[in-house]
Design a protein around this motif. Structure first.
Motif, mmCIF file in Angstrom:
data_model
loop_
_atom_site.group_PDB
_atom_site.id
_atom_site.type_symbol
_atom_site.label_atom_id
_atom_site.label_comp_id
_atom_site.label_asym_id
_atom_site.label_seq_id
_atom_site.Cartn_x
_atom_site.Cartn_y
_atom_site.Cartn_z
ATOM 1 N N VAL A 33 -2.455 6.910 5.011
ATOM 2 C CA VAL A 33 -2.831 8.234 5.496
ATOM 3 C C VAL A 33 -4.076 8.235 6.374
ATOM 4 N N PHE A 34 -4.962 7.284 6.198
ATOM 5 C CA PHE A 34 -5.922 7.084 7.264
ATOM 6 C C PHE A 34 -6.718 5.804 7.130
ATOM 7 N N VAL A 35 -7.331 5.440 8.229
ATOM 8 C CA VAL A 35 -8.098 4.212 8.310
ATOM 9 C C VAL A 35 -9.524 4.618 8.645
ATOM 10 N N ASP A 36 -10.445 4.064 7.901
ATOM 11 C CA ASP A 36 -11.849 4.428 8.036
ATOM 12 C C ASP A 36 -12.606 3.179 8.496
ATOM 13 N N LEU A 87 0.816 -1.217 0.000
ATOM 14 C CA LEU A 87 0.000 0.000 0.000
ATOM 15 C C LEU A 87 0.847 1.263 0.000
ATOM 16 N N GLY A 88 2.001 1.209 0.643
ATOM 17 C CA GLY A 88 2.819 2.412 0.803
ATOM 18 C C GLY A 88 2.285 3.266 1.939
ATOM 19 N N ASP A 89 2.676 4.546 1.947
ATOM 20 C CA ASP A 89 2.341 5.442 3.059
ATOM 21 C C ASP A 89 0.844 5.482 3.329
ATOM 22 N N ASN A 148 -6.232 7.054 14.476
ATOM 23 C CA ASN A 148 -6.838 8.298 14.038
ATOM 24 C C ASN A 148 -5.794 9.401 13.868
ATOM 25 N N GLU A 160 -6.744 3.877 3.604
ATOM 26 C CA GLU A 160 -6.373 4.778 2.517
ATOM 27 C C GLU A 160 -4.873 5.044 2.562
ATOM 28 N N ALA A 161 -4.189 4.712 1.462
ATOM 29 C CA ALA A 161 -2.791 5.088 1.312
ATOM 30 C C ALA A 161 -2.747 6.291 0.378
ATOM 31 N N VAL A 162 -1.566 6.869 0.202
ATOM 32 C CA VAL A 162 -1.475 8.043 -0.662
ATOM 33 C C VAL A 162 -2.061 7.720 -2.030
ATOM 34 N N LYS A 163 -1.685 6.572 -2.548
ATOM 35 C CA LYS A 163 -2.037 6.258 -3.927
ATOM 36 C C LYS A 163 -3.288 5.427 -4.095
ATOM 37 N N THR A 164 -3.723 4.764 -3.038
ATOM 38 C CA THR A 164 -4.771 3.789 -3.277
ATOM 39 C C THR A 164 -5.602 3.560 -2.027
ATOM 40 N N VAL A 165 -6.737 2.921 -2.225
ATOM 41 C CA VAL A 165 -7.600 2.593 -1.106
ATOM 42 C C VAL A 165 -7.852 1.097 -1.159
ATOM 43 N N THR A 193 -11.947 0.513 5.652
ATOM 44 C CA THR A 193 -11.052 0.691 4.513
ATOM 45 C C THR A 193 -9.787 1.380 4.998
#
Lengths: 364, 126
Positions: free
Chosen positions: B40-43, B36-38, B85, B61-66, B59
């Motif tokens: 950025v948040f978890v939903d 996934l790489g970096d 969070n 969320e990484a910088v590039k993808t979900v 879900t």
């Protein structure tokens, strides 16, 4: 068969995460997208973008061919100047966006096109070549390294006698670089952080020589290799279009905010000039806008955009968490009555409307 | 690639770690975070819900993808890691520890035995 650039061994040795892109196996990231992104914004980074396409067009009717296939006015170009432009199809859609380089006025030009469109673009030029102009696709043997960032030209300057630190934006010079002759150095890029792009022929180990020289010169400055992942976040923060996402055969340059490279008043006719002239007169119905998320969520390509009442008013074409801005941003087409700055729109993220706001480029 | 022996895994790259006979932590594997790489948040909006195995519980969320998160076994989501969070990057830096995502109560404690063991998961990603 999947193709490789001449730098494949460099990427593998650096431990890059590789993935197929436009028929090539390309480095997506080395140390992480955020880290690479920040390196380019604050210092300098090197991108292997040798997958990009290059055509040489020259001889009889060369300017006529360029003028009749591209939207910008190439007759304005002097030797050593470059210009952003697009090819349009008969419906006014964008076949590709490209850069036209004037190597010799009215005689020799280079076009740099997207890797995924090389065959399509070349076929389009051939089809429109009623002037018997010489067309050469030199993509396979051309290397392209983009060295971008505020310290890029300072790092590279010792490698050449060309005054690259004072090279003006969208101009270029050919000369000796790192001991290799006939290197084209262009003050262009896709990051918004300044720097140059370096084109040269893949022969006699020149690729290794130039790569090694750049990293040797940049080592003490902390220069880094940068993958296509950060290339995308960097361009998106600037609001630069990516072909296949934000622009394609169905979007016109006027809708995409590329009116500034669509010279409807140039003397020569070009493909779909009449359609675009009409569209400009009538006004576009939808527009590519930039937006930032107000509520938490990350927009992604193909998500629907809705109004307050829940009606679909468009769709997202690109989106990311912007590493330099610490917020989520995106590009998308919306109906023109929702395109004004500060318009409140809602991104449909997994069936939840998440609030966003139309903003200016570049994103801040 | 770090694949701890004592955990169980899914083909969707989640891990599950039993706390006692009926409770477990769930997260994503080292392989998953690296792909996934970096982050950025978890939903995760399923706290308190009882879900079947292989349903989406959130879900990431990484910088590039979900990417969707699938529950390895049927159970009730009792807790969402509150630290994520503010520090979603913990999933990248410590996927099996600080980067855990949810704590669940298993509907059937024995279900965990149907999941991949470390060796089988290693084969899958290897």
């Amino acid at each position: 068969m999947i193709k490789e650039t001449p730098f494949i061994q460099k990427h593998l040795a650096l431990g890059a995460k590789m993935a197929p892109f436009a028929g090539y196996t390309m480095p997506i990231s080395y140390t992480g997208i955020n880290d690479e992104h920040n390196a380019v914004r604050s210092n300098a980074g090197v991108f292997d973008v040798s997958h990009m396409g290059e055509f040489i067009i020259k001889g009889n009717g060369v300017l006529e061919l360029i003028q009749s296939t591209t939207t910008n006015d190439a007759s304005k170009l002097k030797k050593g100047e470059a210009q952003y432009s697009c090819f349009t199809n008969p419906d006014g859609g964008i076949i590709d966006d490209l850069i036209v380089y004037c190597i010799e006025e009215n005689a020799v030009y280079m076009m740099v096109v997207n890797a995924s469109n090389i065959e399509k673009d070349f076929a389009w030029l051939e089809q429109n070549n009623t002037y018997n102009t010489t067309l050469q696709n030199i993509s396979e043997k051309t290397c392209l390294l983009a060295v971008q960032g505020p310290n890029a030209t300072k790092i590279l300057q010792p490698l050449t006698d060309i005054d690259i630190m004072n090279l003006k934006y969208y101009t270029f010079v050919k000369g000796n670089f790192a001991g290799v002759d006939n290197v084209l150095i262009s003050a262009t890029g896709y990051t918004g952080s300044g720097g140059v792009e370096i084109y040269f022929e893949d022969k006699e180990n020149h690729a290794d020589k130039i790569w090694d020289a750049i990293f040797a010169a940049g080592e003490s400055h902390g220069i880094k290799p940068i993958g296509l992942g950060a290339r995308d976040t960097l361009r998106l923060e600037m609001g630069y279009c990516l072909y296949g996402n934000d622009i394609d055969d169905t979007t016109t340059p006027l809708e995409a905010g590329l009116g500034w490279i669509t010279k409807l008043n140039k003397n020569e006719d070009f493909t779909a000039k009449n359609i675009l002239t009409e569209q400009k007169k009538e006004g576009i119905k939808r527009k590519l806008v930039g937006f930032e998320m107000i509520e938490r969520g990350i927009p992604r390509s193909h998500y629907n955009i809705k109004d307050k009442e829940g009606n679909i008013i468009g769709h997202v074409t690109s989106g990311t968490q912007a590493p330099s801005l610490n917020k989520a941003i995106g590009l998308g087409y919306v109906n023109i009555n929702h395109a004004a700055l500060d318009s409140e729109i809602f991104i449909d993220i997994r069936n939840n409307p998440v609030k966003a706001r139309v903003v200016k480029f570049p994103f801040r | 690639m770090n694949i701890p022996q004592e955990l169980r895994y899914t083909k969707d790259h989640e891990w599950i770690k039993m706390i006692d006979d009926e409770h477990a932590y769930i997260g994503i594997t080292d392989f998953a975070q690296s792909e996934l790489g970096d982050i950025v948040f978890v939903d995760i909006a399923t706290e308190g819900q009882t879900l079947e195995a292989e349903t989406v519980f959130g879900t990431v969320e990484a910088v590039k993808t979900v990417s969707d998160l699938y529950l390895p076994v049927a159970g009730t989501v009792e807790e969402v890691n509150p630290v994520l969070n503010k520090q979603p990057e913990l999933i990248n830096s410590d996927p099996y520890g600080e980067g855990w995502m949810v704590k669940i109560k298993l509907s059937n404690a024995g279900d965990v035995n149907n999941l991949l063991d470390a060796e089988a998961y290693n084969k899958l990603v290897g």
